[in-house]
Motif scaffolding. Structure first.
Motif, PDB file in Angstrom:
ATOM      1  N   GLN A  91      -1.134   1.699   7.225  1.00  0.00           N
ATOM      2  CA  GLN A  91      -0.523   0.471   7.738  1.00  0.00           C
ATOM      3  C   GLN A  91      -1.030   0.149   9.143  1.00  0.00           C
ATOM      4  O   GLN A  91      -1.340  -1.010   9.455  1.00  0.00           O
ATOM      5  CB  GLN A  91       0.992   0.617   7.767  1.00  0.00           C
ATOM      6  N   ASN A  92      -1.110   1.165   9.986  1.00  0.00           N
ATOM      7  CA  ASN A  92      -1.594   0.951  11.356  1.00  0.00           C
ATOM      8  C   ASN A  92      -3.045   0.470  11.363  1.00  0.00           C
ATOM      9  O   ASN A  92      -3.420  -0.406  12.159  1.00  0.00           O
ATOM     10  CB  ASN A  92      -1.480   2.249  12.164  1.00  0.00           C
ATOM     11  N   ARG A  93      -3.866   1.050  10.493  1.00  0.00           N
ATOM     12  CA  ARG A  93      -5.274   0.648  10.447  1.00  0.00           C
ATOM     13  C   ARG A  93      -5.414  -0.798   9.967  1.00  0.00           C
ATOM     14  O   ARG A  93      -6.262  -1.547  10.464  1.00  0.00           O
ATOM     15  CB  ARG A  93      -6.046   1.600   9.525  1.00  0.00           C
ATOM     16  N   ILE A  94      -4.600  -1.179   8.994  1.00  0.00           N
ATOM     17  CA  ILE A  94      -4.624  -2.569   8.527  1.00  0.00           C
ATOM     18  C   ILE A  94      -4.257  -3.504   9.661  1.00  0.00           C
ATOM     19  O   ILE A  94      -4.903  -4.541   9.873  1.00  0.00           O
ATOM     20  CB  ILE A  94      -3.653  -2.747   7.338  1.00  0.00           C
ATOM     21  N   ARG A  95      -3.241  -3.145  10.422  1.00  0.00           N
ATOM     22  CA  ARG A  95      -2.798  -3.988  11.534  1.00  0.00           C
ATOM     23  C   ARG A  95      -3.910  -4.152  12.579  1.00  0.00           C
ATOM     24  O   ARG A  95      -4.099  -5.248  13.129  1.00  0.00           O
ATOM     25  CB  ARG A  95      -1.557  -3.366  12.180  1.00  0.00           C
ATOM     26  N   ARG A  96      -4.664  -3.094  12.834  1.00  0.00           N
ATOM     27  CA  ARG A  96      -5.720  -3.174  13.839  1.00  0.00           C
ATOM     28  C   ARG A  96      -6.907  -4.016  13.367  1.00  0.00           C
ATOM     29  O   ARG A  96      -7.489  -4.756  14.165  1.00  0.00           O
ATOM     30  CB  ARG A  96      -6.212  -1.764  14.204  1.00  0.00           C
ATOM     31  N   LEU A  97      -7.262  -3.919  12.088  1.00  0.00           N
ATOM     32  CA  LEU A  97      -8.484  -4.562  11.620  1.00  0.00           C
ATOM     33  C   LEU A  97      -8.249  -5.966  11.073  1.00  0.00           C
ATOM     34  O   LEU A  97      -9.051  -6.872  11.328  1.00  0.00           O
ATOM     35  CB  LEU A  97      -9.143  -3.696  10.537  1.00  0.00           C
ATOM     36  N   ILE A  98      -7.161  -6.167  10.335  1.00  0.00           N
ATOM     37  CA  ILE A  98      -6.897  -7.485   9.748  1.00  0.00           C
ATOM     38  C   ILE A  98      -5.430  -7.855   9.992  1.00  0.00           C
ATOM     39  O   ILE A  98      -4.622  -7.911   9.060  1.00  0.00           O
ATOM     40  CB  ILE A  98      -7.239  -7.525   8.240  1.00  0.00           C
ATOM     41  N   PRO A  99      -5.072  -8.114  11.237  1.00  0.00           N
ATOM     42  CA  PRO A  99      -3.664  -8.333  11.580  1.00  0.00           C
ATOM     43  C   PRO A  99      -3.044  -9.578  10.957  1.00  0.00           C
ATOM     44  O   PRO A  99      -1.820  -9.676  10.886  1.00  0.00           O
ATOM     45  CB  PRO A  99      -3.695  -8.447  13.107  1.00  0.00           C
ATOM     46  N   LYS A 100      -3.867 -10.518  10.490  1.00  0.00           N
ATOM     47  CA  LYS A 100      -3.335 -11.744   9.893  1.00  0.00           C
ATOM     48  C   LYS A 100      -3.288 -11.680   8.372  1.00  0.00           C
ATOM     49  O   LYS A 100      -2.956 -12.668   7.717  1.00  0.00           O
ATOM     50  CB  LYS A 100      -4.167 -12.939  10.331  1.00  0.00           C
ATOM     51  N   ALA A 101      -3.599 -10.534   7.805  1.00  0.00           N
ATOM     52  CA  ALA A 101      -3.618 -10.401   6.348  1.00  0.00           C
ATOM     53  C   ALA A 101      -2.230 -10.619   5.760  1.00  0.00           C
ATOM     54  O   ALA A 101      -1.207 -10.305   6.380  1.00  0.00           O
ATOM     55  CB  ALA A 101      -4.139  -9.021   5.951  1.00  0.00           C
ATOM     56  N   ARG A 102      -2.207 -11.156   4.555  1.00  0.00           N
ATOM     57  CA  ARG A 102      -0.969 -11.253   3.793  1.00  0.00           C
ATOM     58  C   ARG A 102      -0.875 -10.036   2.878  1.00  0.00           C
ATOM     59  O   ARG A 102      -1.877  -9.605   2.297  1.00  0.00           O
ATOM     60  CB  ARG A 102      -0.914 -12.557   2.988  1.00  0.00           C
ATOM     61  N   LEU A 103       0.333  -9.503   2.748  1.00  0.00           N
ATOM     62  CA  LEU A 103       0.532  -8.221   2.065  1.00  0.00           C
ATOM     63  C   LEU A 103       1.537  -8.389   0.935  1.00  0.00           C
ATOM     64  O   LEU A 103       2.629  -8.934   1.132  1.00  0.00           O
ATOM     65  CB  LEU A 103       1.038  -7.179   3.061  1.00  0.00           C
ATOM     66  N   VAL A 104       1.168  -7.912  -0.242  1.00  0.00           N
ATOM     67  CA  VAL A 104       2.031  -7.999  -1.420  1.00  0.00           C
ATOM     68  C   VAL A 104       2.490  -6.596  -1.787  1.00  0.00           C
ATOM     69  O   VAL A 104       1.680  -5.670  -1.899  1.00  0.00           O
ATOM     70  CB  VAL A 104       1.290  -8.631  -2.612  1.00  0.00           C
ATOM     71  N   VAL A 105       3.801  -6.451  -1.962  1.00  0.00           N
ATOM     72  CA  VAL A 105       4.401  -5.157  -2.292  1.00  0.00           C
ATOM     73  C   VAL A 105       5.170  -5.285  -3.603  1.00  0.00           C
ATOM     74  O   VAL A 105       5.982  -6.198  -3.768  1.00  0.00           O
ATOM     75  CB  VAL A 105       5.368  -4.697  -1.182  1.00  0.00           C
ATOM     76  N   LEU A 106       4.898  -4.386  -4.531  1.00  0.00           N
ATOM     77  CA  LEU A 106       5.674  -4.280  -5.764  1.00  0.00           C
ATOM     78  C   LEU A 106       6.485  -2.993  -5.695  1.00  0.00           C
ATOM     79  O   LEU A 106       5.918  -1.912  -5.528  1.00  0.00           O
ATOM     80  CB  LEU A 106       4.742  -4.235  -6.979  1.00  0.00           C
ATOM     81  N   LEU A 107       7.802  -3.109  -5.815  1.00  0.00           N
ATOM     82  CA  LEU A 107       8.679  -1.935  -5.775  1.00  0.00           C
ATOM     83  C   LEU A 107       9.263  -1.680  -7.164  1.00  0.00           C
ATOM     84  O   LEU A 107       9.586  -2.619  -7.892  1.00  0.00           O
ATOM     85  CB  LEU A 107       9.822  -2.150  -4.779  1.00  0.00           C
ATOM     86  N   ARG A 108       9.395  -0.419  -7.475  1.00  0.00           N
ATOM     87  CA  ARG A 108       9.979  -0.017  -8.751  1.00  0.00           C
ATOM     88  C   ARG A 108      11.069   1.008  -8.497  1.00  0.00           C
ATOM     89  O   ARG A 108      10.984   1.788  -7.541  1.00  0.00           O
ATOM     90  CB  ARG A 108       8.885   0.598  -9.639  1.00  0.00           C
ATOM     91  N   ASN A 109      12.085   1.007  -9.333  1.00  0.00           N
ATOM     92  CA  ASN A 109      13.113   2.036  -9.260  1.00  0.00           C
ATOM     93  C   ASN A 109      12.425   3.367  -8.948  1.00  0.00           C
ATOM     94  O   ASN A 109      11.570   3.824  -9.714  1.00  0.00           O
ATOM     95  CB  ASN A 109      13.842   2.114 -10.603  1.00  0.00           C
ATOM     96  N   SER A 113     -16.965  -9.817   6.094  1.00  0.00           N
ATOM     97  CA  SER A 113     -16.400  -9.914   4.751  1.00  0.00           C
ATOM     98  C   SER A 113     -15.244  -8.942   4.631  1.00  0.00           C
ATOM     99  O   SER A 113     -15.374  -7.837   4.094  1.00  0.00           O
ATOM    100  CB  SER A 113     -17.472  -9.611   3.704  1.00  0.00           C
ATOM    101  N   LEU A 114     -14.117  -9.340   5.163  1.00  0.00           N
ATOM    102  CA  LEU A 114     -12.911  -8.524   5.096  1.00  0.00           C
ATOM    103  C   LEU A 114     -11.849  -9.280   4.304  1.00  0.00           C
ATOM    104  O   LEU A 114     -11.864 -10.509   4.225  1.00  0.00           O
ATOM    105  CB  LEU A 114     -12.411  -8.199   6.498  1.00  0.00           C
ATOM    106  N   PRO A 115     -10.913  -8.554   3.697  1.00  0.00           N
ATOM    107  CA  PRO A 115      -9.926  -9.219   2.842  1.00  0.00           C
ATOM    108  C   PRO A 115      -8.935 -10.083   3.619  1.00  0.00           C
ATOM    109  O   PRO A 115      -8.585  -9.788   4.755  1.00  0.00           O
ATOM    110  CB  PRO A 115      -9.222  -8.056   2.145  1.00  0.00           C
ATOM    111  N   ASP A 116      -8.492 -11.132   2.937  1.00  0.00           N
ATOM    112  CA  ASP A 116      -7.443 -12.000   3.471  1.00  0.00           C
ATOM    113  C   ASP A 116      -6.064 -11.520   3.035  1.00  0.00           C
ATOM    114  O   ASP A 116      -5.064 -11.854   3.673  1.00  0.00           O
ATOM    115  CB  ASP A 116      -7.643 -13.437   2.968  1.00  0.00           C
ATOM    116  N   PHE A 117      -6.015 -10.768   1.957  1.00  0.00           N
ATOM    117  CA  PHE A 117      -4.731 -10.256   1.473  1.00  0.00           C
ATOM    118  C   PHE A 117      -4.946  -8.914   0.796  1.00  0.00           C
ATOM    119  O   PHE A 117      -6.046  -8.575   0.338  1.00  0.00           O
ATOM    120  CB  PHE A 117      -4.064 -11.242   0.509  1.00  0.00           C
ATOM    121  N   LEU A 118      -3.864  -8.144   0.737  1.00  0.00           N
ATOM    122  CA  LEU A 118      -3.883  -6.826   0.122  1.00  0.00           C
ATOM    123  C   LEU A 118      -2.640  -6.655  -0.741  1.00  0.00           C
ATOM    124  O   LEU A 118      -1.549  -7.087  -0.361  1.00  0.00           O
ATOM    125  CB  LEU A 118      -3.886  -5.718   1.186  1.00  0.00           C
ATOM    126  N   VAL A 119      -2.803  -6.031  -1.883  1.00  0.00           N
ATOM    127  CA  VAL A 119      -1.673  -5.519  -2.656  1.00  0.00           C
ATOM    128  C   VAL A 119      -1.537  -4.061  -2.230  1.00  0.00           C
ATOM    129  O   VAL A 119      -2.399  -3.235  -2.525  1.00  0.00           O
ATOM    130  CB  VAL A 119      -1.918  -5.630  -4.169  1.00  0.00           C
TER     131      VAL A 119
END
Length: 311
Positions: A95-113, A2-8
């Motif tokens: 970031q490195n840990r995410i790549r090792r454990l769930i390399p196919k995850a989709r990642l959402v990034v919100l950037l602000r000034n 039971s690991l995530p498919d996507f991360l914010v």
């Protein structure tokens, strides 16, 4: 598993809480009941100490893998599982840990000034009674000392806003099509089209989410003598509170926060002089961000303070 498919994965004070709340309403998505489990921020237990209030925050980390996976066990069959921890973009080891454990995850990034993000971050900790420095520019200048002392990510007002280097590292780990980069202003000003973009990116039905709820909006806290005393008491509690169970800590902290935040009014805004003093921290990285993303962020060099409508 039971690991995530996507991360914010980022960034703090840029609408991640509101996005988490909005996506939780989609029938094809399941987001962890715990917002910001912070699992990928450490290999094992998080540090025990840091800045004011950090020890209690560290106690909230879901750092055991079994506990982390248990967050997603209630997901309905076929639902995409996700969570939102806005420090993952900033923490390159995460970031490195995410790549090792769930390399196919989709990642959402919100950037602000980044200047506005830093100011909102400082205001948040000020309103919580944890920030002792009443001058925003001075608080930014204290960052290196605080980092060296082991203060947690949320105190890194400047470094968290260096998105160019963070995304450059991320794109070295994940394919571009796995990463969706959005702006805070998109979620604030055009919530429905932005939510549809996120749903399309995740591969679920669009047109089902029609609003972004207002979440985590920092209240106004006046700089008065009485409030200075309340802040000092809260910081003391932040230093010693980790010795007590969370329900015990909440008994005195709740009334203290209520008293501190009792005054309502307009939020403190940056003066032109403050903006001019802080902006140079970010100008080189904004140029790098434009190179990394192929997008223009020139408006961040001139735009005024963005209201905290959906923090």
């Amino acid at each position: 598993m039971s690991l995530p498919d996507f991360l914010v994965i980022g960034v703090p004070k840029a609408g991640t809480t509101a996005l988490h709340a909005a996506l939780s309403r989609h029938p094809e998505l399941f987001l962890s009941r715990v917002k910001e489990p912070k699992f990928f921020l450490s290999e094992g237990p998080p540090p025990a100490r840091g800045g004011p209030g950090d020890a209690q925050t560290y106690q909230e980390h879901v750092w055991r893998r079994a506990d982390y996976e248990a967050l997603f066990d209630p997901a309905p069959d076929g639902a995409l599982r996700g969570e939102a921890t806005p420090f993952y973009l900033y923490d390159l080891d995460a970031q490195n840990r995410i790549r090792r454990l769930i390399p196919k995850a989709r990642l959402v990034v919100l950037l602000r000034n980044p200047v506005d993000r830093a100011h909102s971050n400082w205001t948040h900790l000020w309103a919580a009674g944890l920030e002792s420095e009443r001058d925003f520019v001075r608080a930014c200048a204290l960052e290196e000392r605080r980092r060296d002392a082991g203060w947690a990510h949320f105190w890194h007002y400047v470094s968290q806003g260096l998105y160019g280097r963070q995304l450059e590292h991320l794109f070295g780990l994940f394919a571009r099509e796995q990463v969706l980069v959005l702006r805070y202003r998109d979620l604030r000003d055009s919530p429905v089209p932005t939510l549809d973009r996120v749903c399309e990116f995740l591969g679920v039905q669009t047109g089902l989410l029609d609003a972004v709820p207002s979440q985590n909006v920092t209240p106004f806290v006046a700089d008065t003598a009485a409030n200075a005393v309340l802040r000092a008491v809260l910081r003391t509690g932040g230093r010693i509170g980790h010795h007590f169970p969370a329900p015990v800590r909440a008994v005195p902290r709740g009334p203290l926060l209520t008293a501190l935040q009792r005054q309502r009014g307009g939020r403190p805004t940056m003066t032109p002089a403050q903006r001019a003093a802080v902006l140079p921290y970010f100008t080189a990285d904004i140029a790098l961000l434009e190179q990394v993303t192929g997008q223009s962020y020139a408006d961040w060099l001139t735009v005024g303070l963005e209201p905290d409508v959906i923090d």
